[in-house]
Design a protein around this motif. Structure first.
Motif, mmCIF file in Angstrom:
data_model
loop_
_atom_site.group_PDB
_atom_site.id
_atom_site.type_symbol
_atom_site.label_atom_id
_atom_site.label_comp_id
_atom_site.label_asym_id
_atom_site.label_seq_id
_atom_site.Cartn_x
_atom_site.Cartn_y
_atom_site.Cartn_z
ATOM 1 N N SER A 1 0.843 -1.214 0.000
ATOM 2 C CA SER A 1 0.000 0.000 0.000
ATOM 3 C C SER A 1 0.866 1.247 0.000
ATOM 4 O O SER A 1 0.558 2.226 -0.691
ATOM 5 C CB SER A 1 -0.900 0.043 1.237
ATOM 6 O OG SER A 1 -1.589 -1.150 1.378
ATOM 7 N N GLU B 1 2.526 1.827 -3.466
ATOM 8 C CA GLU B 1 1.487 2.273 -4.408
ATOM 9 C C GLU B 1 1.100 3.726 -4.108
ATOM 10 O O GLU B 1 0.993 4.544 -5.021
ATOM 11 C CB GLU B 1 0.277 1.353 -4.237
ATOM 12 C CG GLU B 1 -0.742 1.451 -5.360
ATOM 13 C CD GLU B 1 -1.971 0.611 -5.042
ATOM 14 O OE1 GLU B 1 -1.865 -0.626 -5.091
ATOM 15 O OE2 GLU B 1 -3.024 1.199 -4.732
ATOM 16 N N ALA B 2 0.935 4.024 -2.820
ATOM 17 C CA ALA B 2 0.507 5.372 -2.421
ATOM 18 C C ALA B 2 1.544 6.420 -2.816
ATOM 19 O O ALA B 2 1.195 7.472 -3.371
ATOM 20 C CB ALA B 2 0.274 5.419 -0.916
ATOM 21 N N GLN C 1 1.418 7.022 -6.489
ATOM 22 C CA GLN C 1 0.246 7.838 -6.853
ATOM 23 C C GLN C 1 0.467 9.314 -6.517
ATOM 24 O O GLN C 1 0.112 10.196 -7.290
ATOM 25 C CB GLN C 1 -0.990 7.334 -6.107
ATOM 26 C CG GLN C 1 -1.527 6.033 -6.657
ATOM 27 C CD GLN C 1 -2.472 5.345 -5.683
ATOM 28 O OE1 GLN C 1 -2.765 5.847 -4.607
ATOM 29 N NE2 GLN C 1 -2.938 4.173 -6.065
ATOM 30 N N ILE C 2 1.069 9.557 -5.363
ATOM 31 C CA ILE C 2 1.311 10.946 -4.954
ATOM 32 C C ILE C 2 2.299 11.611 -5.917
ATOM 33 O O ILE C 2 2.094 12.743 -6.362
ATOM 34 C CB ILE C 2 1.812 11.010 -3.491
ATOM 35 C CG1 ILE C 2 0.680 10.620 -2.547
ATOM 36 C CG2 ILE C 2 2.312 12.411 -3.135
ATOM 37 C CD1 ILE C 2 1.096 10.361 -1.114
ATOM 38 N N SER D 1 -4.774 3.983 -2.303
ATOM 39 C CA SER D 1 -3.895 3.895 -1.129
ATOM 40 C C SER D 1 -3.333 5.259 -0.727
ATOM 41 O O SER D 1 -3.103 5.515 0.458
ATOM 42 C CB SER D 1 -2.765 2.907 -1.378
ATOM 43 O OG SER D 1 -2.125 3.203 -2.582
ATOM 44 N N SER D 2 -3.114 6.137 -1.725
ATOM 45 C CA SER D 2 -2.591 7.474 -1.385
ATOM 46 C C SER D 2 -3.609 8.248 -0.549
ATOM 47 O O SER D 2 -3.241 9.030 0.323
ATOM 48 C CB SER D 2 -2.241 8.251 -2.646
ATOM 49 O OG SER D 2 -3.357 8.348 -3.486
ATOM 50 N N LEU E 1 -3.222 6.921 2.940
ATOM 51 C CA LEU E 1 -1.980 7.414 3.558
ATOM 52 C C LEU E 1 -2.158 8.854 4.053
ATOM 53 O O LEU E 1 -1.861 9.174 5.204
ATOM 54 C CB LEU E 1 -0.845 7.335 2.532
ATOM 55 C CG LEU E 1 0.549 7.751 2.989
ATOM 56 C CD1 LEU E 1 1.593 6.872 2.298
ATOM 57 C CD2 LEU E 1 0.876 9.187 2.662
ATOM 58 N N ILE E 2 -2.688 9.700 3.172
ATOM 59 C CA ILE E 2 -2.837 11.125 3.526
ATOM 60 C C ILE E 2 -3.862 11.293 4.655
ATOM 61 O O ILE E 2 -3.632 12.067 5.593
ATOM 62 C CB ILE E 2 -3.219 11.956 2.283
ATOM 63 C CG1 ILE E 2 -2.044 11.942 1.292
ATOM 64 C CG2 ILE E 2 -3.570 13.392 2.647
ATOM 65 C CD1 ILE E 2 -2.366 12.469 -0.073
ATOM 66 N N LEU F 1 -2.798 3.074 6.118
ATOM 67 C CA LEU F 1 -2.399 2.074 5.114
ATOM 68 C C LEU F 1 -2.918 0.689 5.483
ATOM 69 O O LEU F 1 -3.340 -0.084 4.618
ATOM 70 C CB LEU F 1 -0.870 2.046 4.983
ATOM 71 C CG LEU F 1 -0.252 3.267 4.304
ATOM 72 C CD1 LEU F 1 1.260 3.224 4.382
ATOM 73 C CD2 LEU F 1 -0.696 3.391 2.856
#
Lengths: 190, 176
Positions: free
Chosen positions: A166, A169-170, A173-174, B62-63, B66-67, B161
């Motif tokens: 995760s 991937e995150a 994406q950011i 997922s972003s 996370l944020i 996450l």
């Protein structure tokens, strides 16, 4: 910038490869470095504290920081140089279990190809620790060191398998959304 | 195309949960198990945000988790500092006293089992007494806030996450 024509679509196509293929490893390495530093700090606390007046204050600062996340009961902690570690046996096991899996991942599969396992494995790995904590608090058993060590390692070792995919991937994406918005990554291409 | 929902509600509620689980005495004992309370708050923030996605919106990614977890951790740090200091001002060092009671019981049990040397018990109790009698100063409050602002967002993010890993992506049908 005057005089420079930037084809943003081209940049996105070209750099998408870098972002999704190379960057995950960078993110993984950063995570590994941070977790390693965290674990070193746990061990460094007693070593610095044992150093007397020279390194003692640094050790105290580390103990102070870790006291926010752990009870630090002396009798419930491992000792080095006659001083307790920064966190208790259970917490140490979780963090070092986490680090062990992080180190092991690249030897088994490339971090960016790691897929999140079925969620039941997470609950299965956490269950022994939860049972140990609850039964100890209810006075059913005395929770020996070995029980805290094994259940902690098990819980810590499973977590990266759910967090790393995760996280990679995150971050990808950011980064993608950052250069689509014309930020740092778009400027880098010029 | 509709945009993603605002994170405000999920972040505030998640932050409130994190702040309460970190700042309220006795309840905050849950964090002795590797910040389980903060992880739970991060998971909750991630879940709440996921639930706000409706048909036609871009998918929950997922972003986003996370944020949301990270921001909930920051809000949680502020809430926790406020709550714990408010409780300290209103009722005195109840948190430290609850902690002392628990540690006392643990030490007593360990001494009976012979797991700790005799004399260590009194020494540790003295140490705890000193902690309880420490006055609340601006320096202590700022130090508390600094530690919280570092620790809570990290664990909040991990919780977010984990929430994403547990609840998964929310597929929202895109308009044709």
């Amino acid at each position: 910038m005057a005089g420079i024509i930037v084809d943003k679509d081209y940049i996105c196509r070209d750099y998408a490869t870098e972002i999704f293929m190379i960057s995950p490893n960078r993110t993984y390495n950063t995570l590994l470095a941070l977790v390693t530093v965290w674990c070193i700090a746990i061990v460094a606390a007693p070593l610095l504290a044992a150093g007397g007046e020279v390194s003692g204050p640094a050790g105290s600062l580390l103990y102070e920081g870790f006291s926010r996340i752990c009870h630090q009961i002396d009798a419930r902690s491992f000792h080095i140089a006659g001083e307790k570690l920064g966190v208790c046996v259970r917490c140490s096991s979780i963090y070092f279990g986490f680090l062990a899996t992080l180190i092991a991942i690249p030897f088994i599969v490339s971090p960016n190809r790691l897929r999140t396992p079925s969620i039941q494995w997470l609950f299965l790995a956490l269950a022994p620790m939860i049972v140990d904590v609850l039964s100890y608090n209810l006075g059913i058993q005395s929770s020996p060191v070995m029980a805290r060590l094994v259940t902690g390692i098990l819980a810590g070792a499973i977590l990266p398998l759910y967090i790393v995919p995760s996280l990679l991937e995150a971050v990808g994406q950011i980064k993608m959304s950052l250069y689509k918005a014309g930020g740092f990554y778009a400027r880098k291409t010029q | 195309m509709p945009e993603k929902p605002n994170k405000q509600r999920a972040v505030l509620l998640g932050g409130l949960v994190i702040g309460s689980l970190w700042g309220i005495p006795f309840v905050n004992m849950i964090n002795c198990c590797c910040c389980a309370g903060i992880l739970l708050g991060g998971i909750m923030a991630s879940y709440l945000y996921r639930e706000e996605f409706v048909e036609g919106m871009p998918p929950f990614e997922s972003s986003d988790a996370l944020i949301t977890g990270l921001l909930a951790g920051i809000v949680g740090a502020l809430v926790a500092t406020f709550i714990s200091n408010l409780i300290h001002l209103a009722f005195g060092p109840v948190g430290a006293e609850v902690m002392k009671d628990i540690i006392e019981k643990v030490l007593q049990r360990l001494e009976e089992q012979g797991s700790i040397p005799t004399g260590m018990y009194d020494e540790m109790l003295e140490q705890l007494e000193r902690e309880i009698n420490k006055p609340l100063t601006l320096y202590e409050v700022l130090k508390d806030l600094l530690f919280s602002v570092i620790i809570l967002p990290i664990f909040g993010m991990l919780g977010g996450l984990l929430g994403f890993a547990i609840f998964g992506k929310k597929k929202t049908a895109q308009p044709a």
